[in-house]
Design a protein around this motif. Structure first.
Motif, mmCIF file in Angstrom:
data_model
loop_
_atom_site.group_PDB
_atom_site.id
_atom_site.type_symbol
_atom_site.label_atom_id
_atom_site.label_comp_id
_atom_site.label_asym_id
_atom_site.label_seq_id
_atom_site.Cartn_x
_atom_site.Cartn_y
_atom_site.Cartn_z
ATOM 1 N N THR A 279 0.289 -2.862 10.203
ATOM 2 C CA THR A 279 0.256 -2.661 8.883
ATOM 3 C C THR A 279 -1.065 -2.655 8.038
ATOM 4 O OG1 THR A 279 1.650 -4.566 8.417
ATOM 5 C CG2 THR A 279 0.448 -4.062 6.728
ATOM 6 N N PHE A 280 -2.114 -2.872 8.742
ATOM 7 C CA PHE A 280 -3.371 -2.358 8.369
ATOM 8 C C PHE A 280 -3.737 -0.776 8.652
ATOM 9 C CE2 PHE A 280 -7.974 -2.130 10.179
ATOM 10 C CZ PHE A 280 -8.616 -2.040 8.685
ATOM 11 N N ALA A 281 -3.128 -0.369 9.839
ATOM 12 C CA ALA A 281 -3.427 1.165 10.214
ATOM 13 C C ALA A 281 -2.700 1.927 9.130
ATOM 14 C CB ALA A 281 -3.099 1.441 11.404
ATOM 15 N N VAL A 282 -1.639 1.521 8.698
ATOM 16 C CA VAL A 282 -0.652 2.261 7.799
ATOM 17 C C VAL A 282 -1.447 2.220 6.412
ATOM 18 C CG1 VAL A 282 1.449 2.159 6.488
ATOM 19 C CG2 VAL A 282 1.724 1.710 8.774
ATOM 20 N N GLU A 283 -2.024 1.091 5.908
ATOM 21 C CA GLU A 283 -2.853 1.067 4.758
ATOM 22 C C GLU A 283 -3.968 1.960 4.576
ATOM 23 O OE1 GLU A 283 -3.827 -2.985 4.514
ATOM 24 O OE2 GLU A 283 -1.645 -3.651 3.693
ATOM 25 N N LEU A 284 -4.536 2.135 5.933
ATOM 26 C CA LEU A 284 -5.787 3.424 6.013
ATOM 27 C C LEU A 284 -5.212 4.568 5.935
ATOM 28 C CD1 LEU A 284 -7.684 1.255 8.714
ATOM 29 C CD2 LEU A 284 -8.413 1.380 6.144
ATOM 30 N N GLY A 285 -3.961 4.715 6.396
ATOM 31 C CA GLY A 285 -3.605 6.257 6.391
ATOM 32 C C GLY A 285 -3.948 7.228 7.497
#
Length: 410
Positions: free
Chosen positions: A91-97
């Protein structure tokens, strides 16, 4: 920002100088700020980095197109708490793009080579100590902890002290059964870490320069066990002209007397000749990791296993280093050969190396592995004994149920 490496200058100084915000010459001991070409994060550190972002109120990455999250340490998650951590990291990686290499894609260092992150002259940061494998491809690969990686992601730069260079010139040819890892472990045994601590080690000489890509990567991966800051391996096409700098420290090592070796528990440096261990029984054999999970390693195991069976008392596990390696090994028929022999072939990734997933060794198991480290508890079972050896030795032991003699390897 990668640049062509040229002969006559320490390679680490060339790469660092070209990655300063204002390119300039550098000297050993100098503290500098550099801009990396690539940053990659492995799943074991991703949750910690997410916590640091939250603690300090960070958001986003300075250059998200240059950042990758690789899910390689926990591919087959068998614990709920770990599964939750992996979900949070995703989820964190997705938020960072940023780029996401999902479970099963492979080991970060192997993917980095396959996808061209390790270009000659490039500077790559990874949240794993074995990022030094980039030196097999002419890249300055630097392993860093979560706080340094977080800073680099947020600011787009990092700082380091320019390391001095030492050239290790490898002369003559070793025994035909000697693998690159045997050479590195023998050097570690004979010299210790002291001569190489926080240095850029350039491996040169005809033998090093003639190594195939997979063997060069195996050699470079073990550089951190040597205590090196980074390593470079001379390549046959001249793209990595290692060992040509004048005025640097040099060590010349004769390979003609080298034999296959085994590292006994619980240190890679606790190394002796294969003959010292011949006849010891083996319970668990493991082939894989960023050091020896590449296509040539799987080819070697399949060659040994062809038409034979895994010993009834041995659990032999093979974990390809990446999905691409797995598919190529299937195309060449090696996976089929291993399966027919009774080998347990797992999805790509770090596999059993770090003990965050199975198959775990049982208490009291004697493990023979192609890993890079055999620290106590490394595979998740402190009561297991972990020995290190080359793919040929490990596969041969899996067939006989014991450490082989040199004659049996041939």
């Amino acid at each position: 920002m990668s640049s062509q490496l040229v002969a006559g200058q320490p390679l680490v100084e060339q790469v660092i100088a070209s990655h300063l915000e204002s390119p300039a010459q550098v000297t050993p001991g100098q503290i500098v700020a550099v801009v990396p070409d690539r940053i990659y994060v492995q799943d074991g550190n991703a949750p910690t980095i997410a916590e640091l972002y939250k603690k300090f109120g960070f958001s986003g990455a300075r250059s998200p197109s240059r950042v990758s999250f690789v899910f390689d340490h926990s591919v087959l998650v068998a614990q709920t708490d770990m599964a939750d951590r992996m979900a949070e990291a995703h989820t964190f990686a997705v938020e960072l793009g940023v780029d996401i290499q999902r479970r099963g894609a492979g080991i970060s260092h192997v993917i980095a080579a396959e996808q061209g992150w390790f270009e000659p002259g490039s500077l790559v940061l990874g949240s794993d100590s074995h990022t030094c494998v980039g030196g097999a491809f002419g890249a300055l690969g630097l392993g860093m902890g979560a706080s340094d990686i977080t800073h680099a992601m947020v600011s787009g730069s990092t700082w380091l002290r320019v390391p001095p260079t030492i050239v290790v010139e490898l002369t003559s040819q070793p025994h035909e059964a000697v693998a690159a890892r045997d050479v590195m472990l023998t050097i570690l045994k004979e010299y210790g870490q002291a001569p190489f601590l926080y240095k850029s080690v350039e491996f040169a000489g005809d033998w090093a320069q003639a190594l195939g890509t997979d063997e060069a990567a195996s050699l470079a991966s073990l550089g951190v066990e040597l205590g090196a800051k980074c390593v470079f391996v001379a390549r046959p096409d001249g793209a990595v002209p290692a060992g040509t700098a004048a005025g640097v420290e040099r060590i010349k090592i004769d390979l003609s007397t080298m034999q296959p070796v085994v590292s006994a528990p619980h240190l890679p440096a606790n190394t002796g000749g294969l003959s010292e261990f011949a006849g010891l029984t083996v319970d668990y054999a493991f082939l894989g990791t960023c050091t020896s999970g590449r296509l040539d390693d799987i080819r070697e195991a399949a060659r040994v296993m062809a038409g034979r069976q895994v010993h009834q008392d041995v659990n032999f596990v093979v974990t390809p280093g990446s999905r691409n390696i797995y598919l190529r090994a299937m195309d060449e028929g090696h996976i089929q050969t291993l399966l027919a022999a009774g080998v347990l072939v797992t999805p790509p990734g770090c596999g059993a190396c770090v003990g965050t997933q199975g198959p775990l060794p049982a208490r009291g198991d004697r493990v023979l592995s192609t890993m890079n480290r055999n620290f106590k508890g490394r595979m998740g079972t402190p009561e297991a004994e972990i020995f290190l050896a080359s793919p040929r030795v490990v596969a041969t032991a899996a067939v006989s149920g014991r450490f082989p003699s040199l004659e049996e390897l041939l």
